[in-house]
Design an enzyme around this catalytic site. Structure first.
Site, PDB file in Angstrom:
ATOM      1  N   PHE A 177       0.835  -1.203   0.000  1.00  0.00           N
ATOM      2  CA  PHE A 177       0.000   0.000   0.000  1.00  0.00           C
ATOM      3  C   PHE A 177       0.871   1.255   0.000  1.00  0.00           C
ATOM      4  CE2 PHE A 177      -3.714   2.621   1.484  1.00  0.00           C
ATOM      5  CZ  PHE A 177      -4.498   2.343   0.382  1.00  0.00           C
ATOM      6  N   GLY A 178       1.886   1.203  -0.863  1.00  0.00           N
ATOM      7  CA  GLY A 178       2.763   2.363  -1.049  1.00  0.00           C
ATOM      8  C   GLY A 178       2.211   3.264  -2.140  1.00  0.00           C
ATOM      9  N   ARG A 179       3.096   4.108  -2.665  1.00  0.00           N
ATOM     10  CA  ARG A 179       2.673   5.125  -3.644  1.00  0.00           C
ATOM     11  C   ARG A 179       1.933   4.525  -4.842  1.00  0.00           C
ATOM     12  NH1 ARG A 179       8.046   7.668  -2.551  1.00  0.00           N
ATOM     13  NH2 ARG A 179       8.800   5.881  -3.708  1.00  0.00           N
ATOM     14  N   ILE A 180       2.519   3.482  -5.455  1.00  0.00           N
ATOM     15  CA  ILE A 180       1.921   2.959  -6.701  1.00  0.00           C
ATOM     16  C   ILE A 180       0.625   2.202  -6.388  1.00  0.00           C
ATOM     17  CG2 ILE A 180       2.295   1.436  -8.689  1.00  0.00           C
ATOM     18  CD1 ILE A 180       5.311   2.223  -8.506  1.00  0.00           C
ATOM     19  N   GLU A 205      13.910 -11.516 -16.601  1.00  0.00           N
ATOM     20  CA  GLU A 205      13.794 -10.628 -17.765  1.00  0.00           C
ATOM     21  C   GLU A 205      15.065 -10.581 -18.584  1.00  0.00           C
ATOM     22  OE1 GLU A 205      10.864  -7.519 -15.649  1.00  0.00           O
ATOM     23  OE2 GLU A 205      12.373  -6.573 -16.911  1.00  0.00           O
ATOM     24  N   ARG A 214       1.969  -5.019   3.761  1.00  0.00           N
ATOM     25  CA  ARG A 214       3.348  -5.455   3.535  1.00  0.00           C
ATOM     26  C   ARG A 214       3.468  -6.963   3.674  1.00  0.00           C
ATOM     27  NH1 ARG A 214       7.351  -7.318   2.601  1.00  0.00           N
ATOM     28  NH2 ARG A 214       9.465  -6.475   2.763  1.00  0.00           N
ATOM     29  N   ALA A 258       5.337  -4.983 -10.482  1.00  0.00           N
ATOM     30  CA  ALA A 258       6.388  -4.682  -9.497  1.00  0.00           C
ATOM     31  C   ALA A 258       7.727  -5.268  -9.953  1.00  0.00           C
ATOM     32  CB  ALA A 258       5.960  -5.208  -8.134  1.00  0.00           C
ATOM     33  N   ARG A 259       7.992  -6.509  -9.581  1.00  0.00           N
ATOM     34  CA  ARG A 259       9.222  -7.181 -10.008  1.00  0.00           C
ATOM     35  C   ARG A 259       8.896  -8.648 -10.270  1.00  0.00           C
ATOM     36  NH1 ARG A 259      10.970  -2.893 -10.971  1.00  0.00           N
ATOM     37  NH2 ARG A 259      12.868  -1.897 -10.208  1.00  0.00           N
ATOM     38  N   GLY A 267       6.097   0.041 -17.214  1.00  0.00           N
ATOM     39  CA  GLY A 267       5.458   0.818 -16.137  1.00  0.00           C
ATOM     40  C   GLY A 267       5.711   2.316 -16.236  1.00  0.00           C
ATOM     41  N   HIS A 305       7.961  -4.556 -19.593  1.00  0.00           N
ATOM     42  CA  HIS A 305       8.371  -3.670 -18.489  1.00  0.00           C
ATOM     43  C   HIS A 305       8.193  -2.186 -18.870  1.00  0.00           C
ATOM     44  CE1 HIS A 305      10.985  -3.712 -14.624  1.00  0.00           C
ATOM     45  NE2 HIS A 305      10.174  -2.679 -14.631  1.00  0.00           N
TER      46      HIS A 305
HETATM   47  C1  GLV Z   1      10.965   0.338 -12.792  1.00  0.00           C
HETATM   48  O1  GLV Z   1      10.649  -0.802 -12.694  1.00  0.00           O
HETATM   49  C2  GLV Z   1      11.484   1.115 -11.711  1.00  0.00           C
HETATM   50  O2  GLV Z   1      11.782   0.564 -10.641  1.00  0.00           O
HETATM   51  O3  GLV Z   1      11.631   2.334 -11.894  1.00  0.00           O
END
Ligand code: GLV
Length: 344
Positions: free
Chosen positions: A153-156, A272, A176, A242-243, A292, A290
């Site tokens: 529940f962070g910024r993104i 990746e 988290r 995310a990752r 984003g 990727h």
């Molecule tokens: C992209 O994945 C970033 O971490 O900026």
């Protein structure tokens, strides 16, 4: 003006211009492999290296490096061993904030794209298989009214929640995972009364769309594994902006193949740019390379921030967006690892 910058992959303007105004810039023509990057960092020819998330800045590289800082062209910094950098007095900086909305847009795009089968639909039209409107052609699912579960529940995640609420989704979150930290009402701000906090286990079981927004750290590697996938609803869709390594990708391919879950929208992959065997053949996925943060203004802002970070680090100042502040300066004082005097 005697600052020396190593840029592993060309970045957009104004990044290179800002670096050029502050010193000498070397931009590598090709993405360096680990051995090449290690020897460049150890050469003593550069004060700061400006890295991409595909550059692995690990403990052996850092131990041999004669640099002051690493400026990562990304908000995530899981490609860098920050603890080792801190111990060695090497500054690390990133580009937070500027890519929040763009990345949340991609999360929504993946939610909508998987729900409404956009890749299958596009292919059908291009293949000449669209023979006119049909009552049962490519039926998808409703996004409005469905439950969006946010892991993190962070910024993104919050920017994704804002959008999802606009689409009439019910939003639940677990701040988290895999732990269960409690977020107080005051921390919820604009979301108080509009989103609900649940445990990680509940989130997994009740989400129609489970969207991942946690950093890649030790306890989030394979946060979504075969056991978690098995607890999701059979109609659920997994979204990852995310990752990649947060998801056990071969387990996801199995789950998608066998109807354990219904679909996946992925902007990131475990290894990746390689995809796990079978993933590309699955029609119930939307796969992006990727993207984003990939808008023109956002990448320009990332370039600007990463250059400002790099210049500050080269000059021995705290960068505007430090990851490891304060540094363990005692290790390197009075002459730091680039061979320059550390300002008092
Ligand atoms: C992209 O994945 C970033 O971490 O900026």
């Amino acid at each position: 003006m005697d600052n020396r910058f190593l840029v592993t992959t060309a970045i957009p303007e104004p990044g290179l211009r800002l670096l050029g105004a502050a010193g000498h810039v070397t931009v590598l023509p090709d993405r360096p492999d680990h051995a090449t990057l290690s020897s460049l960092c150890a050469s003593g020819s550069y004060d700061v290296v400006l890295t991409q998330l595909s550059d692995t800045i690990d403990a052996p590289l850092l131990a041999a490096a004669r640099i002051r800082g690493v400026s990562n062209f990304a908000v995530g910094f899981d490609n860098i061993d920050v603890d080792t950098a801190t111990r060695l007095g090497i500054a690390v900086a990133n580009t937070p904030g500027v890519l929040t909305d763009a990345t949340a847009d991609i999360a929504l795009l993946l939610i909508l794209g998987t729900a409404r089968r956009v890749v299958e639909a596009d292919r059908l039209v291009r293949d000449g298989r669209f023979h006119g409107w049909e009552p049962e052609l490519l039926l998808g699912r409703d996004v409005s009214g469905s439950v969006l579960g946010l892991a993190g529940f962070g910024r993104i995640a919050r920017a994704t929640a804002r959008r999802a609420l606009g689409f009439g989704m019910q939003v639940v979150f677990s701040p988290r995972p895999p732990g269960d930290r409690v977020v107080g009402e005051e921390e919820l701000g604009e979301f108080a009364g509009r989103v609900r906090q649940v445990s990680w286990d509940d989130l997994v079981q009740r989400s129609d769309f489970l969207s991942l927004h946690v950093p890649l750290v030790e306890d989030t590697v394979h946060l979504v594994d075969a056991a978690v996938l098995a607890r999701m609803k059979p109609g659920a869709i997994l979204i990852n902006t995310a990752r990649g390594p947060i998801v056990d990708e071969p387990a996801l391919v199995d789950a998608l193949r066998n109807g354990v879950i219904a679909g996946a929208g992925l902007d990131v992959f475990e290894d990746e740019p390689r995809l796990s065997a079978g993933l590309a053949e699955l029609t119930n996925t939307v796969l992006l390379p990727h993207l984003g943060s990939a808008t023109v203004p956002v990448r320009a802002e990332m370039a600007r921030l990463s250059a400002l970070n790099a210049v500050a680090m080269a000059e021995g100042r705290t960068p505007p967006h430090p990851v490891n502040h304060p540094l363990n300066r005692s290790v390197v004082h009075p002459v730091d690892r680039s061979g320059k005097e550390v300002p008092a």
